[in-house]
Scaffold this motif. Sequence first.
Motif, PDB file in Angstrom:
ATOM      1  N   THR A   1     -73.977 -88.938 -27.104  1.00  0.00           N
ATOM      2  CA  THR A   1     -72.713 -89.676 -26.824  1.00  0.00           C
ATOM      3  C   THR A   1     -71.464 -89.148 -27.740  1.00  0.00           C
ATOM      4  O   THR A   1     -71.810 -88.426 -28.853  1.00  0.00           O
ATOM      5  CB  THR A   1     -72.964 -91.348 -27.418  1.00  0.00           C
ATOM      6  OG1 THR A   1     -73.380 -91.223 -28.972  1.00  0.00           O
ATOM      7  CG2 THR A   1     -73.981 -92.064 -26.590  1.00  0.00           C
ATOM      8  N   VAL A   2     -70.310 -89.347 -27.446  1.00  0.00           N
ATOM      9  CA  VAL A   2     -69.314 -88.854 -28.163  1.00  0.00           C
ATOM     10  C   VAL A   2     -67.950 -90.077 -27.979  1.00  0.00           C
ATOM     11  O   VAL A   2     -68.143 -90.819 -27.176  1.00  0.00           O
ATOM     12  CB  VAL A   2     -68.492 -87.833 -27.154  1.00  0.00           C
ATOM     13  CG1 VAL A   2     -67.226 -87.236 -27.768  1.00  0.00           C
ATOM     14  CG2 VAL A   2     -69.408 -86.599 -27.118  1.00  0.00           C
ATOM     15  N   ASN A   3     -67.663 -90.266 -29.237  1.00  0.00           N
ATOM     16  CA  ASN A   3     -66.479 -91.072 -29.431  1.00  0.00           C
ATOM     17  C   ASN A   3     -65.372 -90.593 -28.501  1.00  0.00           C
ATOM     18  O   ASN A   3     -64.979 -89.733 -28.554  1.00  0.00           O
ATOM     19  CB  ASN A   3     -66.154 -91.399 -30.809  1.00  0.00           C
ATOM     20  CG  ASN A   3     -65.314 -92.486 -31.166  1.00  0.00           C
ATOM     21  OD1 ASN A   3     -64.117 -92.410 -30.461  1.00  0.00           O
ATOM     22  ND2 ASN A   3     -65.880 -93.491 -31.387  1.00  0.00           N
ATOM     23  N   VAL A   4     -64.838 -91.696 -27.777  1.00  0.00           N
ATOM     24  CA  VAL A   4     -63.483 -91.577 -26.823  1.00  0.00           C
ATOM     25  C   VAL A   4     -62.472 -90.724 -27.585  1.00  0.00           C
ATOM     26  O   VAL A   4     -61.786 -90.070 -27.073  1.00  0.00           O
ATOM     27  CB  VAL A   4     -62.897 -92.852 -26.383  1.00  0.00           C
ATOM     28  CG1 VAL A   4     -63.574 -92.967 -25.027  1.00  0.00           C
ATOM     29  CG2 VAL A   4     -62.918 -94.025 -27.207  1.00  0.00           C
ATOM     30  N   LYS A   5     -62.134 -91.094 -28.843  1.00  0.00           N
ATOM     31  CA  LYS A   5     -61.292 -90.407 -29.710  1.00  0.00           C
ATOM     32  C   LYS A   5     -61.499 -89.115 -29.850  1.00  0.00           C
ATOM     33  O   LYS A   5     -60.721 -88.223 -29.745  1.00  0.00           O
ATOM     34  CB  LYS A   5     -60.998 -91.204 -31.052  1.00  0.00           C
ATOM     35  CG  LYS A   5     -60.603 -92.726 -30.869  1.00  0.00           C
ATOM     36  CD  LYS A   5     -59.292 -92.784 -31.520  1.00  0.00           C
ATOM     37  CE  LYS A   5     -58.743 -94.066 -31.182  1.00  0.00           C
ATOM     38  NZ  LYS A   5     -59.409 -95.298 -31.748  1.00  0.00           N
ATOM     39  N   ALA A   6     -62.779 -88.642 -30.301  1.00  0.00           N
ATOM     40  CA  ALA A   6     -63.411 -87.412 -30.591  1.00  0.00           C
ATOM     41  C   ALA A   6     -63.038 -86.406 -29.136  1.00  0.00           C
ATOM     42  O   ALA A   6     -62.689 -85.389 -29.130  1.00  0.00           O
ATOM     43  CB  ALA A   6     -64.596 -87.267 -31.017  1.00  0.00           C
ATOM     44  N   ALA A   7     -63.445 -87.112 -28.098  1.00  0.00           N
ATOM     45  CA  ALA A   7     -63.580 -86.587 -26.966  1.00  0.00           C
ATOM     46  C   ALA A   7     -61.891 -86.098 -26.367  1.00  0.00           C
ATOM     47  O   ALA A   7     -62.008 -85.088 -25.414  1.00  0.00           O
ATOM     48  CB  ALA A   7     -63.824 -87.537 -25.785  1.00  0.00           C
ATOM     49  N   GLU A   8     -60.933 -86.691 -26.850  1.00  0.00           N
ATOM     50  CA  GLU A   8     -59.565 -86.318 -26.296  1.00  0.00           C
ATOM     51  C   GLU A   8     -59.598 -84.655 -26.730  1.00  0.00           C
ATOM     52  O   GLU A   8     -58.829 -84.090 -26.018  1.00  0.00           O
ATOM     53  CB  GLU A   8     -58.490 -87.162 -26.979  1.00  0.00           C
ATOM     54  CG  GLU A   8     -58.459 -88.541 -26.421  1.00  0.00           C
ATOM     55  CD  GLU A   8     -57.628 -89.465 -27.493  1.00  0.00           C
ATOM     56  OE1 GLU A   8     -57.197 -89.149 -28.352  1.00  0.00           O
ATOM     57  OE2 GLU A   8     -57.585 -90.704 -26.999  1.00  0.00           O
TER      58      GLU A   8
ATOM     59  N   LYS B   1     -69.611 -82.086 -20.948  1.00  0.00           N
ATOM     60  CA  LYS B   1     -70.517 -82.185 -20.044  1.00  0.00           C
ATOM     61  C   LYS B   1     -71.808 -82.838 -20.263  1.00  0.00           C
ATOM     62  O   LYS B   1     -72.528 -82.357 -21.313  1.00  0.00           O
ATOM     63  CB  LYS B   1     -71.008 -80.755 -19.229  1.00  0.00           C
ATOM     64  CG  LYS B   1     -71.313 -80.676 -18.118  1.00  0.00           C
ATOM     65  CD  LYS B   1     -71.431 -79.387 -17.285  1.00  0.00           C
ATOM     66  CE  LYS B   1     -72.016 -79.500 -16.064  1.00  0.00           C
ATOM     67  NZ  LYS B   1     -72.449 -78.306 -15.489  1.00  0.00           N
ATOM     68  N   GLY B   2     -72.158 -83.810 -19.451  1.00  0.00           N
ATOM     69  CA  GLY B   2     -73.500 -84.696 -19.747  1.00  0.00           C
ATOM     70  C   GLY B   2     -73.507 -85.751 -20.754  1.00  0.00           C
ATOM     71  O   GLY B   2     -74.347 -86.432 -21.209  1.00  0.00           O
TER      72      GLY B   2
END
Lengths: 378, 274, 181
Positions: free
Chosen positions: B226-233, B241-242
Motif C-alpha cells: 500500500t502507498v499513501n495517496v499523498k506519497a503517491a503524488e 505498479k501493483g
Amino acid sequence: MSEKKPILMQGNEACAKGALAAGVRFFAGYPITPSSEIAEILSEELPKVGGRFIQMEDEIASMAAVIGASLTGSKAMTATSGPGMSLKSENLGYASMAEVPCVIVDVQRVGPSTGGPTAPSQGDIMQARWGTHGDHPIIALAPNSVKETYEVTIKAFNLSERFRTPVILLLDEVIGHMREKVVLPDQESIEIINRKKPTVPPEEYFPYEPDEDGVPKMASYGEGYRFHVTGLTHDKTGFPNLSPGNTDYVIRRLHEKIEKNIDEILMVEEYFMDDAELAVFAYGSPSRSSLSAVRKAREEGIKVGLIRPITIWPFPAETVKKAAQKVSKIIVPEMNLGQLLGEVERYAKSDAEVIGLNRVDGELITPQEVVDKIKEVL
Amino acid sequence: MQELLDKYFRKDKLPHIWCPGCGHGITLGAVVRAIDKVGLDPIKTTVVSGIGCSSRAPGYMKFDTLHTTHGRALAFATGVKHAKPELNVIVLTGDGDAAAIGGNHLIHAARRNIDITTVLFNNSIYGMTGGQYSPLTPTGKLATTAPYGNIDQAFDICKLAIAAGATYVARGTVYNTTQLIGLISKGIQNKGFSLIEVITHCPTVYGRRNKMGTAVDMMKWQKENTVNVKAAEKMTEEQLKGKILVGELYSDTRPEYTEQYTKIIERLQKEGQQ
Amino acid sequence: MSNRVELRFSGTGGQGLITAGIIFAEAAINAGKNAVQSQSYGPEARGGASKAEVIISDGEIDYPKVTKADLLLAMSEEAYNKYKGDLKKGGILVMDSSLINKEPDIDAKVYKIPITKLAQEEVGKTIVANIVALGAITAITKLVPKEIIEEAVFNRFPKAKELNKKALNIGFEAVSRCKEC
C-alpha cells in the motif's frame, strides 16, 4: 356529529388514507402497477404530517427500509404487486422472525412473472402465506370494497402493532383501481392500537420476552435500550441462540401469538347462511359478484348462502368446518386456479363437496357465472 | 482499553467468533476508537450490518444494533436514518455483502448522499461460507469456487463509491490502525454518505489457500503493497505498479438526503399553519 | 336491481374517458345516488384502447363492472367494434361521428354526434371532447341534473371553468339538434 358528505374514492386512495388515519409515518416503495397510486398519494401526504417517504432502488430495499423505520418507532408500510412481492418476501421473513410491525400491500395482478400489470388476479394468496422461506405465521386481509379497504388498512396496522408482526393487505386490481362512494369516519371514532412499549429500565429489558398474550414489548432505537435485532434464531435477549430447544420454542411462539389471539384477527361475514343448503365461499372482488349471484339465486328460491372471509390468513377454519356440516356443497369462486379452494377442502373434509369456479384471464368473475355454477351443482 | 471495553462493548458476548489472526477484531477496535474519538452519543447511535464474518461485529457493540439479511444492511440503515435522522448510523459490512449482493444498495445510498458511515471489511473472500471468491477478490487468486484461479476482475469499490456520489471515501489497512481510526473518524464526521474500505486479512480461508503465510505475514503484505495517496503524488507510474492507494481518497460537500427531506417537511408544515 | 344503469365510455387512451367516467360517477354521488367507476387500459400512456365504466344505482352495487351496457359511448371505430356486442338490445349508443365513418349496425337508440369536431371547432380545443361527450350523455340519460355535472366538472378542473362550461353546453345542445339522428 355532523353527517359527512359521501365522496367518490379509489381503492388505492382509500388504502393510503386509511394508512394515514392509522398513523403511518413512513413509506418506502418502488413503482409498480397497479399499486403506484398508494406511493404517489403518500409521497404527497406524509411530509405534511411530519412523516417520511422514500422511493428505494428496488422492492427488496423498500421492505428493508420499512423494517429499519419501524424499529425507530414509526408505523411503516410499503405497497406493491406480485412481482414486487416476490422480492419483498426475503425481508418479509425477517420482519416475521425479528417481530417488527409493518404493513405490506399487494395489489394483485395476473401472473406469473410480469403477467398482466392492469389485469386483476388473486394469484398471490398462497404466496402471501408461504412466499418467504421457513415456518412463519402471517396475517393477510382481503377487503372487497373501497370503504372496506380504508377500514381494513387501519385494521392491518392495528394487528401488526398489536402482535409485532408483518400484515399483508391483499387487494386486487379491481378493488385497487375502482372508485366508489364512501363516507369516511371521523378520526376520533377510529380505534388505533400502538405497540406495547417497555416501562422497565434498559438493564431489565428483554426485547423478546413475551407477555402472557405471547407478544413481547418493543422499545425503539434511540431511546437508550440499546438492544440487538437479528434474523438469526435468538432467545429473549435478542442474541443468537441456535440450540434445538430454543429454535423449537421461538418458531412455535411466533405461531402461538397469532393462534392464541385468533379471535382478534378473524373477520368473516356470512350472508343467507341460516337456512343455506349450498354455500359460496368468496373473498376480494369475486365476493361482490358472488353476493349478487346469491341474491339472484335466492330470488329464484334457491337456498344458497355466502361466506366471505376478510381475514384470509390465518384461515377461518372453524367457519368452514361449521358450514360444511350444514351444506352439501361449497362453491369457491377465485381469480386463480383454486388456491384457497385447497384450504376449504382441508377443513370441509368429507362433510361437504368443494367445487371451484376459476378464472385466470384477467377478468372479474361475473354474477351470472356464479349463478350458473350454483344451478349446475344443485 | 478497559474503559473502551466497558463503555462500548457487550462484554458478556465476548469472545468473538472470528478465527485466531483474523483482522476483523482490529477493524472493530478501530471503529469503536473512532466513535469514541468523535464522541458519538452511544444512545443515539445505531450500528447495522448484513450477513458474513464482518456483519457479526454489531452483536458485540453496546449500541442499538441491527443484524439484517445478506447485502441489505444499507437498505435497512436507510430506513433507520430516514425515519429518525437524529440517530448516527454506522454500517459494518464485508466485500461480499456490500459489493456483490448489496452492490445496488451501496451505489444508491451513495447517490442519495444519506448520512451513513459505511465501514467495509475487505478480506477479499467469503469467509463465513468457507472461502468463495467475492467481487473484491483479485484476479488470479484461488478460492473454493475458483480452484483454477479467479478470472473475474475486481471492483475498485472506492472509485465506485466516488462515482456513485459518496462525499467521503477512504481506504485503510488493519496494519496501520492509527491511520484507520483517523479515516473512520472523518467518515463519521462527514455529513453525508461515507465509505471506508478496510483492507483486512483472512488467514484461514484466503491466506492459507493463496500461500500468503501467517496473519503477521499478511499484515506485512498490507504494509508493503500500500502507498499513501499523498506519497503517491510524488511517485512514478513504475513505482506505483501493483500498489494499493490508502488514505483519504475523496472528500466533498453535497446536500444530505434526510436534511433535504426535513426541509420539505418544515416548508409544508409552515404552509399548513398559514 | 332494476334501477341499476350501466354505462361504458370507450375509445383511445388520451381522450379523457377515464376522467369523464370519474366525473360522471362523482356527479351521480352528489345527486344522491350510488356509483362505482372502473376502467381498463393498455400499457400505453397515450393511444391504445381505453374504456371507463360507470354503474349507477339507487341501491347497493355488488358487481362493479358492466355486463350489458345501457349506454355505450364510442369514440373510436375500434372501440365501437369491440364493445357494440355488449350493448343491451335497444340501449343507447353515442357515437363520435367525427371519428367513426360507419353506419351503426346494431339494435340501439343511436346518437351520432361529431363530438371531437365540436370540441375543436366550437370550443377550440380537442382536449375537451370528453366534456362535450359528458354534456351529451347528461342530456340523453337525465341521470344527473345539469348543474350537478357542471359542479363536478368545475371541481375537477377549477382553472378552466369557462372552457369546460362551454364544452358541456355544446354537448348538451348537440343532443337536442340530433333528435332525428
